[in-house]
Scaffold this motif. Structure first.
Motif, mmCIF file in Angstrom:
data_model
loop_
_atom_site.group_PDB
_atom_site.id
_atom_site.type_symbol
_atom_site.label_atom_id
_atom_site.label_comp_id
_atom_site.label_asym_id
_atom_site.label_seq_id
_atom_site.Cartn_x
_atom_site.Cartn_y
_atom_site.Cartn_z
ATOM 1 N N GLU A 34 69.512 -15.941 -36.868
ATOM 2 C CA GLU A 34 68.874 -14.661 -36.546
ATOM 3 C C GLU A 34 69.140 -13.880 -34.811
ATOM 4 O O GLU A 34 69.264 -12.931 -34.966
ATOM 5 C CB GLU A 34 67.753 -13.941 -37.348
ATOM 6 C CG GLU A 34 67.764 -14.126 -38.775
ATOM 7 C CD GLU A 34 66.078 -14.662 -39.200
ATOM 8 O OE1 GLU A 34 65.257 -14.770 -38.747
ATOM 9 O OE2 GLU A 34 66.341 -14.480 -40.554
ATOM 10 N N VAL A 35 68.404 -15.281 -34.122
ATOM 11 C CA VAL A 35 68.634 -14.620 -32.560
ATOM 12 C C VAL A 35 70.201 -14.368 -32.061
ATOM 13 O O VAL A 35 70.016 -13.512 -31.258
ATOM 14 C CB VAL A 35 68.183 -16.121 -32.165
ATOM 15 C CG1 VAL A 35 67.535 -15.944 -30.644
ATOM 16 C CG2 VAL A 35 66.145 -16.198 -32.475
ATOM 17 N N MET A 36 70.799 -14.867 -32.487
ATOM 18 C CA MET A 36 72.047 -15.041 -31.490
ATOM 19 C C MET A 36 72.488 -13.707 -32.341
ATOM 20 O O MET A 36 73.334 -13.333 -31.631
ATOM 21 C CB MET A 36 72.671 -16.286 -32.216
ATOM 22 C CG MET A 36 72.948 -18.092 -31.550
ATOM 23 S SD MET A 36 72.644 -17.366 -29.818
ATOM 24 C CE MET A 36 74.435 -16.679 -29.064
ATOM 25 N N LYS A 37 72.370 -13.720 -33.825
ATOM 26 C CA LYS A 37 73.511 -11.860 -34.270
ATOM 27 C C LYS A 37 72.672 -10.680 -33.311
ATOM 28 O O LYS A 37 72.742 -10.244 -33.058
ATOM 29 C CB LYS A 37 73.048 -12.227 -35.939
ATOM 30 C CG LYS A 37 73.322 -10.767 -37.072
ATOM 31 C CD LYS A 37 73.196 -11.130 -37.673
ATOM 32 C CE LYS A 37 74.096 -10.465 -38.982
ATOM 33 N NZ LYS A 37 73.964 -10.202 -40.015
ATOM 34 N N ASP A 38 71.191 -11.293 -33.668
ATOM 35 C CA ASP A 38 70.641 -9.757 -32.778
ATOM 36 C C ASP A 38 70.958 -9.534 -31.380
ATOM 37 O O ASP A 38 71.047 -8.534 -30.334
ATOM 38 C CB ASP A 38 68.465 -10.006 -32.527
ATOM 39 C CG ASP A 38 67.957 -10.171 -33.923
ATOM 40 O OD1 ASP A 38 69.055 -9.411 -34.714
ATOM 41 O OD2 ASP A 38 66.515 -10.795 -33.652
ATOM 42 N N SER A 39 71.418 -10.647 -30.595
ATOM 43 C CA SER A 39 72.154 -10.594 -28.994
ATOM 44 C C SER A 39 74.073 -10.560 -29.431
ATOM 45 O O SER A 39 74.398 -10.436 -27.951
ATOM 46 C CB SER A 39 71.917 -11.882 -29.007
ATOM 47 O OG SER A 39 72.754 -13.028 -29.635
ATOM 48 N N LYS A 40 74.167 -10.280 -30.154
ATOM 49 C CA LYS A 40 75.314 -9.680 -30.348
ATOM 50 C C LYS A 40 76.137 -8.887 -29.733
ATOM 51 O O LYS A 40 75.064 -7.469 -29.581
ATOM 52 C CB LYS A 40 75.860 -9.915 -31.565
ATOM 53 C CG LYS A 40 77.658 -9.552 -31.710
ATOM 54 C CD LYS A 40 78.089 -9.505 -33.582
ATOM 55 C CE LYS A 40 79.483 -9.392 -33.002
ATOM 56 N NZ LYS A 40 79.758 -9.419 -34.643
ATOM 57 N N PRO A 41 76.992 -8.898 -28.618
ATOM 58 C CA PRO A 41 77.107 -7.855 -27.635
ATOM 59 C C PRO A 41 78.377 -6.423 -27.829
ATOM 60 O O PRO A 41 78.341 -7.366 -28.884
ATOM 61 C CB PRO A 41 78.284 -8.290 -26.179
ATOM 62 C CG PRO A 41 77.516 -9.575 -26.619
ATOM 63 C CD PRO A 41 77.246 -10.201 -28.666
ATOM 64 N N HIS A 42 78.353 -5.677 -27.101
ATOM 65 C CA HIS A 42 78.547 -4.147 -27.210
ATOM 66 C C HIS A 42 79.798 -5.128 -27.862
ATOM 67 O O HIS A 42 80.840 -5.971 -26.348
ATOM 68 C CB HIS A 42 78.955 -3.105 -26.808
ATOM 69 C CG HIS A 42 77.595 -2.455 -26.782
ATOM 70 N ND1 HIS A 42 76.896 -2.161 -27.461
ATOM 71 C CD2 HIS A 42 76.236 -2.972 -25.856
ATOM 72 C CE1 HIS A 42 75.669 -1.382 -27.985
ATOM 73 N NE2 HIS A 42 74.785 -2.190 -26.798
ATOM 74 N N ALA A 43 81.092 -3.947 -28.136
ATOM 75 C CA ALA A 43 82.615 -5.007 -28.702
ATOM 76 C C ALA A 43 83.460 -4.662 -26.628
ATOM 77 O O ALA A 43 84.530 -5.580 -26.388
ATOM 78 C CB ALA A 43 82.967 -4.297 -29.642
ATOM 79 N N ASP A 44 82.864 -3.750 -26.478
ATOM 80 C CA ASP A 44 83.950 -3.412 -25.521
ATOM 81 C C ASP A 44 83.306 -4.454 -24.527
ATOM 82 O O ASP A 44 84.210 -4.355 -22.678
ATOM 83 C CB ASP A 44 83.509 -2.314 -24.779
ATOM 84 C CG ASP A 44 82.740 -1.465 -24.633
ATOM 85 O OD1 ASP A 44 81.656 -2.531 -25.048
ATOM 86 O OD2 ASP A 44 81.711 -0.135 -23.859
ATOM 87 N N ASN A 45 82.344 -4.869 -24.305
ATOM 88 C CA ASN A 45 82.266 -6.410 -22.792
ATOM 89 C C ASN A 45 82.560 -7.370 -23.106
ATOM 90 O O ASN A 45 82.331 -8.280 -23.923
ATOM 91 C CB ASN A 45 80.350 -6.208 -22.848
ATOM 92 C CG ASN A 45 80.497 -6.773 -21.704
ATOM 93 O OD1 ASN A 45 80.518 -8.017 -20.664
ATOM 94 N ND2 ASN A 45 79.422 -6.112 -20.803
ATOM 95 N N PHE A 46 84.166 -7.915 -23.112
ATOM 96 C CA PHE A 46 84.217 -9.182 -22.751
ATOM 97 C C PHE A 46 83.579 -10.059 -22.468
ATOM 98 O O PHE A 46 83.268 -11.238 -23.012
ATOM 99 C CB PHE A 46 85.924 -8.598 -21.547
ATOM 100 C CG PHE A 46 87.031 -10.186 -22.206
ATOM 101 C CD1 PHE A 46 87.814 -10.076 -22.901
ATOM 102 C CD2 PHE A 46 86.623 -10.654 -20.242
ATOM 103 C CE1 PHE A 46 88.204 -11.783 -22.918
ATOM 104 C CE2 PHE A 46 87.598 -11.881 -21.017
ATOM 105 C CZ PHE A 46 88.335 -12.215 -22.200
ATOM 106 N N ILE A 47 83.618 -9.953 -21.070
ATOM 107 C CA ILE A 47 82.492 -11.245 -20.408
ATOM 108 C C ILE A 47 81.287 -11.599 -21.229
ATOM 109 O O ILE A 47 81.244 -12.492 -21.811
ATOM 110 C CB ILE A 47 81.993 -11.130 -19.171
ATOM 111 C CG1 ILE A 47 83.382 -10.600 -18.027
ATOM 112 C CG2 ILE A 47 81.101 -12.313 -18.291
ATOM 113 C CD1 ILE A 47 83.495 -10.361 -17.347
#
Length: 103
Positions: A37-50
């Motif tokens: 859940e913590v990792m899912k909540d931290s999913k970055p926006h699709a446009d940020n490659f790094i």
């Protein structure tokens, strides 16, 4: 960007909480769910490659670590619970190839 790092810090704090005195992580299914859940909540926006690359790398490393600790652990199920899907990996690979090809 700040949210991603704050959530990653939350994840490591959670790992520290559930580790024993010898540094070995002792986790239950509830802990795996919370971590996902913590990792899912931290999913970055699709446009940020790094950030996407780091996010996928951290999840992959976590899955390997948890599998090494528990033979019954299912990395694929954990990765799906973290919010990874095939499009994330395909998009990251495409972005990498485009960036590498342009540079």
């Amino acid at each position: 960007v700040i949210g991603f790092y704050q959530n990653t810090l939350r994840m490591f704090t959670e790992l520290k909480r559930i580790s024993n005195n010898k540094g070995r992580i002792i986790m239950t299914k509830k802990d795996y769910i919370k971590l996902a859940e913590v990792m899912k909540d931290s999913k970055p926006h699709a446009d940020n490659f790094i950030e996407n690359a780091l996010w996928l790398l951290i999840i992959g490393k976590l899955a390997n670590m948890l599998k090494a600790d528990n033979a019954n652990f299912k990395p694929k199920k954990f990765m799906l619970a973290c919010g990874i899907d095939k499009t994330d990996i395909a998009r990251l690979l495409f972005d990498y190839l485009v960036v590498k090809h342009v540079s």
